[in-house]
Design a protein around this motif. Structure first.
Motif, PDB file in Angstrom:
ATOM      1  N   GLU A  67       1.281  -1.419  -0.403  1.00  0.00           N
ATOM      2  CA  GLU A  67       0.003   0.039  -0.548  1.00  0.00           C
ATOM      3  C   GLU A  67       0.779   0.889  -0.546  1.00  0.00           C
ATOM      4  O   GLU A  67       1.290   1.356   0.554  1.00  0.00           O
ATOM      5  N   THR A  98      -4.145   1.028  -1.797  1.00  0.00           N
ATOM      6  CA  THR A  98      -3.257  -0.797  -1.675  1.00  0.00           C
ATOM      7  C   THR A  98      -3.124  -0.602  -3.790  1.00  0.00           C
ATOM      8  O   THR A  98      -4.347  -1.366  -4.016  1.00  0.00           O
ATOM      9  N   GLY A 100      -2.520  -3.670  -4.099  1.00  0.00           N
ATOM     10  CA  GLY A 100      -2.530  -5.380  -4.713  1.00  0.00           C
ATOM     11  C   GLY A 100      -2.010  -5.855  -5.115  1.00  0.00           C
ATOM     12  O   GLY A 100      -0.774  -5.578  -5.619  1.00  0.00           O
ATOM     13  N   ARG A 101      -3.371  -6.960  -5.945  1.00  0.00           N
ATOM     14  CA  ARG A 101      -2.548  -7.289  -6.945  1.00  0.00           C
ATOM     15  C   ARG A 101      -1.838  -6.769  -8.229  1.00  0.00           C
ATOM     16  O   ARG A 101      -1.566  -7.562  -8.858  1.00  0.00           O
ATOM     17  N   LEU A 124       2.082  -5.317   2.831  1.00  0.00           N
ATOM     18  CA  LEU A 124       0.638  -6.140   2.807  1.00  0.00           C
ATOM     19  C   LEU A 124       0.982  -7.633   3.324  1.00  0.00           C
ATOM     20  O   LEU A 124       2.667  -7.957   2.826  1.00  0.00           O
ATOM     21  N   GLY A 127      -0.939 -13.025   2.770  1.00  0.00           N
ATOM     22  CA  GLY A 127      -2.077 -13.287   2.041  1.00  0.00           C
ATOM     23  C   GLY A 127      -3.137 -12.641   1.891  1.00  0.00           C
ATOM     24  O   GLY A 127      -3.902 -12.636   0.942  1.00  0.00           O
ATOM     25  N   ASP A 128      -2.386 -11.178   1.721  1.00  0.00           N
ATOM     26  CA  ASP A 128      -2.763  -9.882   1.222  1.00  0.00           C
ATOM     27  C   ASP A 128      -2.563  -9.889  -0.224  1.00  0.00           C
ATOM     28  O   ASP A 128      -2.775  -8.322  -0.393  1.00  0.00           O
ATOM     29  N   LYS A 129      -1.080 -10.291  -0.225  1.00  0.00           N
ATOM     30  CA  LYS A 129      -0.593  -9.293  -0.831  1.00  0.00           C
ATOM     31  C   LYS A 129      -1.600  -9.524  -2.740  1.00  0.00           C
ATOM     32  O   LYS A 129      -1.341  -8.328  -3.737  1.00  0.00           O
ATOM     33  N   ALA A 131      -4.541  -8.851  -3.227  1.00  0.00           N
ATOM     34  CA  ALA A 131      -6.402  -8.053  -2.332  1.00  0.00           C
ATOM     35  C   ALA A 131      -7.027  -7.723  -3.734  1.00  0.00           C
ATOM     36  O   ALA A 131      -5.282  -6.916  -4.824  1.00  0.00           O
ATOM     37  N   GLU A 132      -7.449  -6.727  -3.787  1.00  0.00           N
ATOM     38  CA  GLU A 132      -8.157  -5.963  -4.523  1.00  0.00           C
ATOM     39  C   GLU A 132      -7.729  -5.188  -5.200  1.00  0.00           C
ATOM     40  O   GLU A 132      -7.686  -4.396  -3.950  1.00  0.00           O
ATOM     41  N   ARG A 134      -7.147  -1.361  -4.211  1.00  0.00           N
ATOM     42  CA  ARG A 134      -7.810   0.180  -4.054  1.00  0.00           C
ATOM     43  C   ARG A 134      -7.513   1.599  -3.842  1.00  0.00           C
ATOM     44  O   ARG A 134      -6.301   1.463  -3.089  1.00  0.00           O
ATOM     45  N   HIS A 170      -5.597  -3.436   5.961  1.00  0.00           N
ATOM     46  CA  HIS A 170      -5.629  -4.646   5.580  1.00  0.00           C
ATOM     47  C   HIS A 170      -4.729  -5.230   7.038  1.00  0.00           C
ATOM     48  O   HIS A 170      -5.678  -6.141   7.524  1.00  0.00           O
TER      49      HIS A 170
END
Length: 282
Positions: A67, A98, A100-101, A124, A127-129, A131-132, A134, A170
């Motif tokens: 993030e 964020t 994320g992906r 991150l 488990g959230d690396k 993520a969608e 945002r 997160h």
């Protein structure tokens, strides 16, 4: 001032104040307040840069696995990303992105102007690396505010006193923008396992029961409190008053692999990020 016996007092453990260096384009100056060289000491805070930048200092570039929190101190920043989001962040505002992906975006000073910004990279968890992505625009004029005599604390994330920010996280992050009148002070409760730092934007402050002086432009890391009890930091302004930022978050204690704008847990994941970017999958 005395603290309850169950509350550990946070003190200053080290202070950094790096010099500005020439940046990416003519007129760009930057300094790394957090440089990523000692992740266990700064976890989950990966990088923090202060930039004085003209337009095109940060042309289109990607991110994955992190993030970014971008605060505009002077001027204004235009934002654009690969999903078609656009916006304008002005002095006093911040954007919490964020990646994320995967996100490809631009951050540009308004044409013909200079902007002064701070950008913090937050790691991150594994488990959230992916993520969608945002975006959360944090408008300075509408942030929740904690007020005490001589103190105004804008709560960008987390809690200060009874004031709670609606910003989505997160992992728990406390992010405060405080203005303190000369001679005034306030206390901030911190969870015992958080890593925390204070950055003084204007004036100077005294931190902790030891009243360590931290001046304008200096970033002070706080001692850690790993016990089960809560902790608290006291910040007081000196004769000039002060504006300061405070960030705190629990460390992730996970492997960190940097790959330019990508931060993952393994080299294979970084390699995959580069492949996905080249293949247009961001």
């Amino acid at each position: 001032m005395s603290h309850p016996s169950s509350t550990a007092a946070r003190e200053v453990t080290r202070i950094v104040n790096p010099r500005f260096e020439p940046g990416r384009v003519d007129g760009h100056r930057a300094r790394r307040l957090i440089d990523g060289r000692d992740v266990p000491a700064t976890d989950p805070f990966l990088l923090m840069a202060e930039d004085h930048m003209p337009r095109d200092a940060f042309s289109r570039h990607p991110h994955r696995g992190i993030e970014t929190v971008t605060l505009v101190l002077d001027g204004a920043i235009e934002h654009f990303d690969s999903a078609g989001h656009t916006g304008l962040i002005v002095a006093g505002d911040a954007q919490w992105m964020t990646a994320g992906r995967g996100v490809t975006h631009e951050e540009n000073a308004v044409a013909g102007s200079m902007a002064r910004t701070l950008q913090l990279w937050l790691n991150l968890p594994a488990g959230d690396k992916m993520a969608e992505p945002r975006y959360q625009d944090l408008r300075g004029a509408t942030l929740p505010v904690r007020r005490e005599p001589g103190v105004e604390v804008k709560v960008m994330s987390g809690r200060s006193g009874d004031i709670v920010s609606p910003t989505l996280n997160h992992v728990p992050v406390t992010a405060l923008d405080a203005r303190i009148d000369p001679g005034a002070s306030f206390r901030q409760d911190l969870e015992p396992d958080t890593n925390a730092f204070v950055l003084v934007l204007d004036g100077d402050v005294r931190i902790g029961m030891q009243a360590i002086s931290v001046g304008e432009g200096e970033l002070a890391w706080l001692t850690r409190s790993d016990g089960p009890e809560g902790s608290q930091v006291t910040v007081a302004a000196a004769s000039r008053g002060a504006r300061m930022l405070l960030f705190a978050s629990p460390p992730l204690r996970e492997p960190v692999v940097f790959g330019g704008p990508f931060v993952m847990n393994t080299q294979a994941e970084v390699d995959q990020a580069f492949a996905d970017y080249r293949d247009g999958r961001f």
